[in-house]
Design a protein around this motif. Structure first.
Motif, PDB file in Angstrom:
ATOM      1  N   PRO A 140      31.057  44.803  41.920  1.00 40.43           N
ATOM      2  CA  PRO A 140      30.682  44.607  43.110  1.00 40.43           C
ATOM      3  C   PRO A 140      31.769  44.264  44.488  1.00 40.43           C
ATOM      4  N   SER A 141      33.048  43.993  43.566  1.00 39.04           N
ATOM      5  CA  SER A 141      34.176  43.455  44.577  1.00 39.04           C
ATOM      6  C   SER A 141      35.580  43.696  43.878  1.00 39.04           C
ATOM      7  N   GLY A 142      36.755  43.764  45.072  1.00 35.50           N
ATOM      8  CA  GLY A 142      37.928  43.675  44.968  1.00 35.50           C
ATOM      9  C   GLY A 142      38.660  45.317  45.772  1.00 35.50           C
ATOM     10  N   MET A 143      40.068  45.798  45.754  1.00 35.60           N
ATOM     11  CA  MET A 143      39.844  45.821  46.248  1.00 35.60           C
ATOM     12  C   MET A 143      40.539  47.421  45.953  1.00 35.60           C
ATOM     13  N   VAL A 144      40.772  48.637  46.477  1.00 32.75           N
ATOM     14  CA  VAL A 144      40.800  49.762  46.039  1.00 32.75           C
ATOM     15  C   VAL A 144      41.714  50.555  46.957  1.00 32.75           C
ATOM     16  N   ILE A 146      42.704  40.696  56.263  1.00 32.94           N
ATOM     17  CA  ILE A 146      41.475  40.290  56.498  1.00 32.94           C
ATOM     18  C   ILE A 146      40.415  41.369  55.080  1.00 32.94           C
ATOM     19  N   ALA A 147      40.866  42.383  54.760  1.00 29.16           N
ATOM     20  CA  ALA A 147      40.974  42.956  53.422  1.00 29.16           C
ATOM     21  C   ALA A 147      40.945  42.493  52.771  1.00 29.16           C
ATOM     22  N   GLN A 166      37.820  39.694  47.684  1.00 32.79           N
ATOM     23  CA  GLN A 166      38.015  37.713  47.472  1.00 32.79           C
ATOM     24  C   GLN A 166      36.488  37.620  47.300  1.00 32.79           C
ATOM     25  N   THR A 167      36.188  38.065  48.349  1.00 34.71           N
ATOM     26  CA  THR A 167      34.452  37.180  48.904  1.00 34.71           C
ATOM     27  C   THR A 167      33.016  37.994  48.425  1.00 34.71           C
ATOM     28  N   SER A 214      45.805  38.088  44.049  1.00 36.66           N
ATOM     29  CA  SER A 214      44.184  37.991  43.609  1.00 36.66           C
ATOM     30  C   SER A 214      42.887  38.913  44.503  1.00 36.66           C
ATOM     31  N   GLY A 215      42.895  39.645  45.292  1.00 40.39           N
ATOM     32  CA  GLY A 215      42.919  40.868  46.405  1.00 40.39           C
ATOM     33  C   GLY A 215      42.912  42.383  45.722  1.00 40.39           C
TER      34      GLY A 215
END
Length: 536
Positions: free
Chosen positions: A289-293, A376-377, A382-383, A415-416
């Motif tokens: 549901p979250s995280g950055m690829v 921002i990304a 994180q959110t 964390s992101g």
């Protein structure tokens, strides 16, 4: 009578005739019809039907006599046509100084020319391409010629032909460069490698450049200042988009045309070329549901195509997918796509801020270029948002260094991020002409030490299908870095991490890419030369 007694009975000629008859009789008796007669009958019936149509349109036959003429043509079409030709030739001969045979010869020549022109027109209609500006106005309308072209028509035809050739040959870019004062070259980038398509005179190519600039809504009078534009092309049912950039260079003006891939929206991760283990890692990260690829790689390494493939694995009916791209390369159904437009003050950072107020589940960032966009990304990741993004760099370690150099805090970065993918594209050997590779004794010994199977390795040859290059199409190799808790701790706390990444990290990433590429070489997908060219 003994077999030897036959020798005086048959002469040489009679023996040949007897052999021919014995060879012919079984073949004729084995068929219920004669094949030559059947072929003649089929041709005759076809000609009769064709001449019925000719009689319907011919002014030589009066209207009241057309029904019986059609009936006669059904049985004796070619003979009736010959009669009509003879009558018309006799009339023409009586009105002029030509003999009847000269008039008949002229008629037959006109018929042949008419058939050829119809076939040529049909081929041109099938391969016709129309260049349109962003408002849908064609290049003919821009130049004011409308349907009928004047002397500039050949320039417009040449412009359309260059664009059509680029599409037909799967080019990703078309480059028009001045070589000297009198010569321009047109080159296509096919499978990542430039090929010279044609050489043109300076005056002709300058007119072609002006045509492309005009349809791209660029100022044709400005030849020194760099400009950007766009146009589209329609060929049959296919529509392609183009981005154009011009620049004043030595000896003239250079034009770079990027052909945006219309197939990117249909690609899947399996089509890209990753291994089964890599596919499972990427799919697992994309379903979170979250995280950055983060996709990493130099220009032309297929980052955007792979990002589209990731988006195609997401259920866009149940998840709100919003993309920010420059430019939009392909239409994704059930996704909201925003195009960057600096003239309208639409930047990546401003678009991302507005996206966060539109209840997104998945955010796709075409490219991280500055600190504000990156921050921002990462905060969106994180959110509770899944963020897919690309960054121009040569390795996963290089991506971390670049983000830290942009001013992103190590804690926010650690964390992101959830996954980094560094990618390269290797040309695929042409299946029609590749041949087993001839390896030196030293290479064979090295492969055996590393337990690499070299029996299935191939090398390029070159044929008409691949344009003489030996390669057709490309496949991806990737180096994947999963951001574990240990790596997060190193990013957040270890000040010496950047120094370590600058030295060991990049070398390790390159080694991983080379290892993945070597697996494809061993399978005969690509060659050692191609792996060395791309990875080193």
């Amino acid at each position: 009578m003994q077999p030897a007694d036959f020798s005086p009975v048959f002469s040489g000629g009679s023996l040949c005739c007897w052999l021919a008859e014995t060879a012919h009789v079984p073949s004729a008796s084995s068929l219920p019809f004669h094949p030559v007669r059947l072929a003649c009958l089929i041709v005759w019936v076809y000609l009769c039907l064709y001449f019925v149509q000719i009689i319907e349109l011919s002014p030589l036959v009066p209207k009241k006599f057309k029904p019986p003429a059609k009936l006669v043509a059904l049985f004796a079409g070619p003979l009736l046509l010959l009669v009509l030709l003879m009558v018309d030739s006799a009339r023409k001969s009586a009105r002029s100084d030509q003999s009847i045979f000269e008039a008949l010869k002229e008629h037959i020549g006109n018929m042949i020319t008419s058939v050829r022109s119809r076939r040529s027109a049909s081929r041109q209609e099938d391969s016709a391409i129309k260049l349109l500006d962003s408002s849908g106005k064609s290049i003919d309308e821009i130049y004011g010629h409308g349907a009928g072209k004047s002397e500039d028509g050949r320039i417009l035809d040449l412009t359309e032909q260059i664009i059509a050739d680029g599409l037909d040959k799967r080019a990703s870019d078309i480059l028009i460069d001045p070589q000297d004062e009198v010569t321009y070259t047109v080159r296509f980038r096919i499978d990542g490698v430039l090929r010279t398509a044609r050489t043109l005179r300076s005056d002709i190519c300058k007119a072609v450049v002006n045509s492309i600039k005009a349809v791209s809504s660029m100022d044709i009078s400005e030849k020194r200042r760099p400009q950007d534009g766009a146009f589209i092309a329609k060929k049959s049912d296919v529509t392609a988009s183009f981005r154009v950039a011009s620049a004043g260079v030595l000896h003239g003006e250079k034009l770079s045309i990027r052909i945006l891939s219309q197939m990117a929206g249909t690609f899947t991760l399996t089509d890209v070329g990753f291994t089964g283990k890599q596919l499972s890692i990427i799919k697992s990260a994309v379903t979170k549901p979250s995280g950055m690829v983060l996709m990493c790689g130099p220009t032309g390494s297929g980052k955007t195509t792979t990002m589209y493939a990731m988006l195609n694995t997401i259920d866009r009916f149940t998840r709100n997918v919003i993309t920010v791209e420059d430019p939009i390369e392909s239409v994704l159904p059930e996704a909201s796509q925003i195009e960057i437009n600096p003239r309208a003050d639409i930047t990546f950072a401003k678009a991302l801020r507005s996206i966060l107020r539109q209840d997104p589940d998945v955010i796709c960032v075409g490219e991280i270029r500055d600190e504000e966009t990156a921050e921002i990304a990462l905060r969106a990741a994180q959110t509770g948002h899944l963020v897919l993004a690309t960054v121009h760099c040569d390795s996963n370690a290089g991506a971390l260094i670049r983000l830290l150099d942009l001013g992103i805090s190590p804690i926010l970065l650690s964390s992101g991020l959830s996954l980094l993918v560094s990618q390269r594209l290797l040309r695929v050997l042409c299946d029609r002409c590749k041949k087993p590779a001839k390896l030196t004794a030293g290479l064979i010994e090295e492969f055996e030490k590393k337990h690499v199977n070299h029996a299935g390795m191939f090398e390029p040859v070159g044929c008409k299908h691949c344009g003489g290059t030996g390669y057709y199409g490309r496949t991806a190799i990737g180096d994947i870095l999963i951001v574990t808790d240990e790596i997060r701790a190193d990013i957040a706390n270890n000040e010496a991490l950047i120094t370590q990444l600058r030295t060991d990290g990049k070398r390790k990433d390159r080694t991983n890419l080379r290892r993945q590429g070597l697996k494809k070489v061993a399978l005969g997908i690509t060659s050692l030369e191609e792996l060395k060219r791309v990875v080193g």
